[in-house]
Write a protein that holds these residues in place. Structure first.
Motif, PDB file in Angstrom:
ATOM      1  N   VAL A  69       3.589 -10.851   0.885  1.00 54.21           N
ATOM      2  CA  VAL A  69       4.250  -9.606   0.482  1.00 54.21           C
ATOM      3  C   VAL A  69       5.567  -9.545   1.246  1.00 54.21           C
ATOM      4  O   VAL A  69       5.569  -9.440   2.473  1.00 54.21           O
ATOM      5  CB  VAL A  69       3.382  -8.367   0.785  1.00 54.21           C
ATOM      6  CG1 VAL A  69       4.135  -7.093   0.403  1.00 54.21           C
ATOM      7  CG2 VAL A  69       2.056  -8.448   0.024  1.00 54.21           C
ATOM      8  N   HIS A  70       6.692  -9.598   0.541  1.00 58.74           N
ATOM      9  CA  HIS A  70       7.992  -9.768   1.192  1.00 58.74           C
ATOM     10  C   HIS A  70       8.726  -8.465   1.471  1.00 58.74           C
ATOM     11  O   HIS A  70       9.810  -8.491   2.060  1.00 58.74           O
ATOM     12  CB  HIS A  70       8.901 -10.650   0.320  1.00 58.74           C
ATOM     13  CG  HIS A  70       8.499 -12.093   0.321  1.00 58.74           C
ATOM     14  ND1 HIS A  70       9.005 -12.999   1.221  1.00 58.74           N
ATOM     15  CD2 HIS A  70       7.623 -12.782  -0.448  1.00 58.74           C
ATOM     16  CE1 HIS A  70       8.471 -14.195   1.002  1.00 58.74           C
ATOM     17  NE2 HIS A  70       7.634 -14.078  -0.001  1.00 58.74           N
ATOM     18  N   ASN A  71       8.159  -7.333   1.061  1.00 55.98           N
ATOM     19  CA  ASN A  71       8.866  -6.066   1.184  1.00 55.98           C
ATOM     20  C   ASN A  71       7.973  -4.988   1.769  1.00 55.98           C
ATOM     21  O   ASN A  71       6.769  -5.189   1.972  1.00 55.98           O
ATOM     22  CB  ASN A  71       9.378  -5.609  -0.191  1.00 55.98           C
ATOM     23  CG  ASN A  71      10.706  -6.243  -0.553  1.00 55.98           C
ATOM     24  OD1 ASN A  71      11.710  -5.997   0.097  1.00 55.98           O
ATOM     25  ND2 ASN A  71      10.707  -7.074  -1.587  1.00 55.98           N
ATOM     26  N   ASP A  72       8.567  -3.845   2.038  1.00 53.95           N
ATOM     27  CA  ASP A  72       7.831  -2.632   2.378  1.00 53.95           C
ATOM     28  C   ASP A  72       6.969  -2.298   1.160  1.00 53.95           C
ATOM     29  O   ASP A  72       7.478  -1.882   0.122  1.00 53.95           O
ATOM     30  CB  ASP A  72       8.852  -1.527   2.673  1.00 53.95           C
ATOM     31  CG  ASP A  72       8.219  -0.156   2.871  1.00 53.95           C
ATOM     32  OD1 ASP A  72       7.055   0.046   2.491  1.00 53.95           O
ATOM     33  OD2 ASP A  72       8.931   0.744   3.378  1.00 53.95           O
ATOM     34  N   TYR A  73       5.656  -2.473   1.292  1.00 51.81           N
ATOM     35  CA  TYR A  73       4.766  -2.312   0.141  1.00 51.81           C
ATOM     36  C   TYR A  73       4.912  -0.935  -0.497  1.00 51.81           C
ATOM     37  O   TYR A  73       4.917  -0.813  -1.730  1.00 51.81           O
ATOM     38  CB  TYR A  73       3.306  -2.547   0.549  1.00 51.81           C
ATOM     39  CG  TYR A  73       2.360  -2.461  -0.628  1.00 51.81           C
ATOM     40  CD1 TYR A  73       2.059  -3.585  -1.389  1.00 51.81           C
ATOM     41  CD2 TYR A  73       1.799  -1.246  -1.011  1.00 51.81           C
ATOM     42  CE1 TYR A  73       1.220  -3.505  -2.490  1.00 51.81           C
ATOM     43  CE2 TYR A  73       0.967  -1.151  -2.113  1.00 51.81           C
ATOM     44  CZ  TYR A  73       0.691  -2.282  -2.856  1.00 51.81           C
ATOM     45  OH  TYR A  73      -0.132  -2.194  -3.964  1.00 51.81           O
ATOM     46  N   ASP A  74       5.040   0.091   0.313  1.00 52.46           N
ATOM     47  CA  ASP A  74       5.091   1.453  -0.225  1.00 52.46           C
ATOM     48  C   ASP A  74       6.333   1.715  -1.068  1.00 52.46           C
ATOM     49  O   ASP A  74       6.374   2.680  -1.832  1.00 52.46           O
ATOM     50  CB  ASP A  74       5.030   2.470   0.911  1.00 52.46           C
ATOM     51  CG  ASP A  74       3.627   2.605   1.487  1.00 52.46           C
ATOM     52  OD1 ASP A  74       2.674   2.115   0.849  1.00 52.46           O
ATOM     53  OD2 ASP A  74       3.487   3.189   2.579  1.00 52.46           O
ATOM     54  N   LEU A  76       7.580  -0.589  -3.193  1.00 52.73           N
ATOM     55  CA  LEU A  76       7.556  -1.469  -4.368  1.00 52.73           C
ATOM     56  C   LEU A  76       7.075  -0.756  -5.628  1.00 52.73           C
ATOM     57  O   LEU A  76       7.244  -1.256  -6.735  1.00 52.73           O
ATOM     58  CB  LEU A  76       6.670  -2.690  -4.100  1.00 52.73           C
ATOM     59  CG  LEU A  76       7.248  -3.702  -3.097  1.00 52.73           C
ATOM     60  CD1 LEU A  76       6.190  -4.745  -2.732  1.00 52.73           C
ATOM     61  CD2 LEU A  76       8.489  -4.387  -3.655  1.00 52.73           C
ATOM     62  N   GLY A  77       6.439   0.399  -5.464  1.00 50.46           N
ATOM     63  CA  GLY A  77       6.035   1.199  -6.622  1.00 50.46           C
ATOM     64  C   GLY A  77       4.806   0.711  -7.339  1.00 50.46           C
ATOM     65  O   GLY A  77       4.611   0.999  -8.524  1.00 50.46           O
ATOM     66  N   MET A  78       3.945  -0.023  -6.644  1.00 50.82           N
ATOM     67  CA  MET A  78       2.748  -0.563  -7.280  1.00 50.82           C
ATOM     68  C   MET A  78       1.541   0.360  -7.107  1.00 50.82           C
ATOM     69  O   MET A  78       1.553   1.263  -6.291  1.00 50.82           O
ATOM     70  CB  MET A  78       2.447  -1.958  -6.707  1.00 50.82           C
ATOM     71  CG  MET A  78       3.402  -2.960  -7.272  1.00 50.82           C
ATOM     72  SD  MET A  78       3.815  -4.424  -6.348  1.00 50.82           S
ATOM     73  CE  MET A  78       2.897  -4.598  -4.963  1.00 50.82           C
ATOM     74  N   ASP A  79       0.511   0.098  -7.904  1.00 50.86           N
ATOM     75  CA  ASP A  79      -0.754   0.832  -7.815  1.00 50.86           C
ATOM     76  C   ASP A  79      -1.634   0.125  -6.787  1.00 50.86           C
ATOM     77  O   ASP A  79      -2.141  -0.964  -7.061  1.00 50.86           O
ATOM     78  CB  ASP A  79      -1.430   0.861  -9.178  1.00 50.86           C
ATOM     79  CG  ASP A  79      -2.785   1.540  -9.149  1.00 50.86           C
ATOM     80  OD1 ASP A  79      -3.208   2.006  -8.072  1.00 50.86           O
ATOM     81  OD2 ASP A  79      -3.444   1.588 -10.208  1.00 50.86           O
ATOM     82  N   PRO A  80      -1.839   0.700  -5.602  1.00 46.63           N
ATOM     83  CA  PRO A  80      -2.638   0.024  -4.572  1.00 46.63           C
ATOM     84  C   PRO A  80      -4.069  -0.257  -5.000  1.00 46.63           C
ATOM     85  O   PRO A  80      -4.652  -1.261  -4.587  1.00 46.63           O
ATOM     86  CB  PRO A  80      -2.589   1.006  -3.394  1.00 46.63           C
ATOM     87  CG  PRO A  80      -1.415   1.873  -3.645  1.00 46.63           C
ATOM     88  CD  PRO A  80      -1.307   1.983  -5.143  1.00 46.63           C
ATOM     89  N   ASP A  81      -4.649   0.624  -5.809  1.00 47.41           N
ATOM     90  CA  ASP A  81      -6.030   0.402  -6.262  1.00 47.41           C
ATOM     91  C   ASP A  81      -6.128  -0.870  -7.103  1.00 47.41           C
ATOM     92  O   ASP A  81      -7.112  -1.601  -7.021  1.00 47.41           O
ATOM     93  CB  ASP A  81      -6.522   1.603  -7.076  1.00 47.41           C
ATOM     94  CG  ASP A  81      -6.699   2.845  -6.219  1.00 47.41           C
ATOM     95  OD1 ASP A  81      -6.946   2.690  -5.004  1.00 47.41           O
ATOM     96  OD2 ASP A  81      -6.579   3.958  -6.750  1.00 47.41           O
ATOM     97  N   PHE A  82      -5.104  -1.119  -7.895  1.00 49.68           N
ATOM     98  CA  PHE A  82      -5.072  -2.346  -8.698  1.00 49.68           C
ATOM     99  C   PHE A  82      -4.990  -3.561  -7.770  1.00 49.68           C
ATOM    100  O   PHE A  82      -5.722  -4.539  -7.937  1.00 49.68           O
ATOM    101  CB  PHE A  82      -3.859  -2.308  -9.629  1.00 49.68           C
ATOM    102  CG  PHE A  82      -3.777  -3.458 -10.593  1.00 49.68           C
ATOM    103  CD1 PHE A  82      -4.265  -3.345 -11.885  1.00 49.68           C
ATOM    104  CD2 PHE A  82      -3.208  -4.665 -10.204  1.00 49.68           C
ATOM    105  CE1 PHE A  82      -4.188  -4.413 -12.778  1.00 49.68           C
ATOM    106  CE2 PHE A  82      -3.120  -5.733 -11.088  1.00 49.68           C
ATOM    107  CZ  PHE A  82      -3.611  -5.608 -12.378  1.00 49.68           C
ATOM    108  N   ASP A  83      -4.113  -3.504  -6.780  1.00 46.27           N
ATOM    109  CA  ASP A  83      -3.915  -4.646  -5.888  1.00 46.27           C
ATOM    110  C   ASP A  83      -5.113  -4.897  -4.984  1.00 46.27           C
ATOM    111  O   ASP A  83      -5.367  -6.040  -4.593  1.00 46.27           O
ATOM    112  CB  ASP A  83      -2.672  -4.436  -5.034  1.00 46.27           C
ATOM    113  CG  ASP A  83      -1.404  -4.858  -5.749  1.00 46.27           C
ATOM    114  OD1 ASP A  83      -1.495  -5.594  -6.741  1.00 46.27           O
ATOM    115  OD2 ASP A  83      -0.307  -4.444  -5.319  1.00 46.27           O
ATOM    116  N   LEU A  84      -5.821  -3.840  -4.636  1.00 44.41           N
ATOM    117  CA  LEU A  84      -6.950  -4.002  -3.726  1.00 44.41           C
ATOM    118  C   LEU A  84      -7.957  -5.021  -4.248  1.00 44.41           C
ATOM    119  O   LEU A  84      -8.487  -5.838  -3.484  1.00 44.41           O
ATOM    120  CB  LEU A  84      -7.636  -2.655  -3.480  1.00 44.41           C
ATOM    121  CG  LEU A  84      -8.862  -2.685  -2.560  1.00 44.41           C
ATOM    122  CD1 LEU A  84      -8.499  -3.214  -1.169  1.00 44.41           C
ATOM    123  CD2 LEU A  84      -9.468  -1.285  -2.443  1.00 44.41           C
TER     124      LEU A  84
END
Length: 314
Positions: A69-74, A76-84
């Motif tokens: 993960v190359h950036n500040d995750y928060d 990036l605008g992604m759905d954390p539940d999906f990534d989990l």
């Protein structure tokens, strides 16, 4: 079915107002059209967030899997539940700065033990050698003109419209300068229109991609990064190695990269603050010189970071 999945992949990407969420939602349609790789590997590394990690976890058979993960995750605008669901299938989650590591641990507390920090690998020896390749004036500067350089993909993350607005302010102050941007991306046309609308064609130049950017960094007077967010921008490290006074905006990981007032300036994320910061570096040459001299004394190589990767590989 293949045609349907391709249509749905395209639709999900276009329908979402958030590019990252669109990529996540599109994956399940893309995935059903992609077979698993035949060979089994000792290690599989997904060197980018989102689709690379999804492909690595679902389509590759390997004894160990590592995701980057190359950036500040928060940001990036992604759905954390999906990534989990995918992070749970990784053996290690690697990121590029301590602050990025803290953010991942806060966002995914049950994955804390997997998070590792490996800084971008930069070699001062190689960078300095490559910087000598440009013997001519790469900028065609005018007498007493200050040259500012930025490097990055032309997208909203990099905030180049802030740089353009700041240029308009500095032009109004009568400062003699040119601001050059190395990079390409989807925002090129929008940035060109902003440059034209502000009458800044002689002050802001989009240089496109450069196979060797180091002569440009070496010959610039100031390196500037007007990003909205970063993980750890490698171009900032490269500018430090070439002893350039640096200005960056106060994104969440800025203080992981720069000691404010010593190595460069960290300014608020708005055009006026950027303009004032650049003007300070131009008009107070003693400050810029002190920053350059300080950087010249630092040991900035990070070649040893490769050992952290070897350790993860086992």
């Amino acid at each position: 079915m293949l045609a349907f999945n391709r249509i749905m992949f395209s639709y999900k990407n276009r329908a979402s107002n958030n590019v990252s969420i669109g990529e996540q939602k599109s994956w399940k349609y893309m995935a059903s059209s992609i077979g698993k790789m035949d060979k089994k590997y000792d290690v599989a590394i997904a060197f980018l967030e989102k689709t690379s990690i999804y492909f690595c976890t679902e389509k590759v058979e390997a004894s160990k899997k590592i995701g980057w993960v190359h950036n500040d995750y928060d940001k990036l605008g992604m759905d954390p539940d999906f990534d989990l669901d995918y992070f749970q299938k990784l053996d290690h989650i690697v990121t590029v700065s301590e602050e990025c590591g803290h953010i991942l641990k806060r966002r995914f507390p049950n994955q804390n033990n997997k998070v590792e920090v490996i800084h971008n690998i930069v070699s001062p020896k190689v960078i300095k050698q490559l910087s000598e390749k440009g013997s001519h004036d790469v900028f065609g500067r005018k007498e007493k003109e200050t040259v500012i350089l930025s490097i990055g993909r032309l997208n909203t993350q990099k905030g180049f419209e802030l740089a353009i607005e700041a240029c308009g302010i500095m032009k109004g102050w009568g400062i003699s300068f040119q601001w050059n941007i190395i990079g390409e991306g989807e925002e090129r046309q929008n940035l060109l229109e902003l440059i034209d609308a502000a009458g800044l064609e002689q002050h802001v130049k989009l240089l496109g991609l450069k196979s060797n950017p180091y002569p440009y960094i070496k010959q610039a007077d100031i390196y500037a990064q007007t990003s909205r967010f970063e993980g750890k921008a490698i171009a900032i490290d490269e500018a430090k190695i070439l002893n350039k006074p640096i200005l960056i905006t106060n994104f969440s990981t800025a203080r992981d990269q720069l000691e404010d007032g010593i190595e460069g300036l960290i300014v608020d994320m708005n055009a006026e603050a950027v303009a004032h910061g650049i003007a300070k570096l131009i008009q107070n040459q003693s400050i810029s010189k002190q920053m350059s001299e300080h950087l010249s004394q630092l040991q900035l190589g990070t070649e040893e970071e490769i050992n952290k990767l070897y350790s993860l590989l086992g």
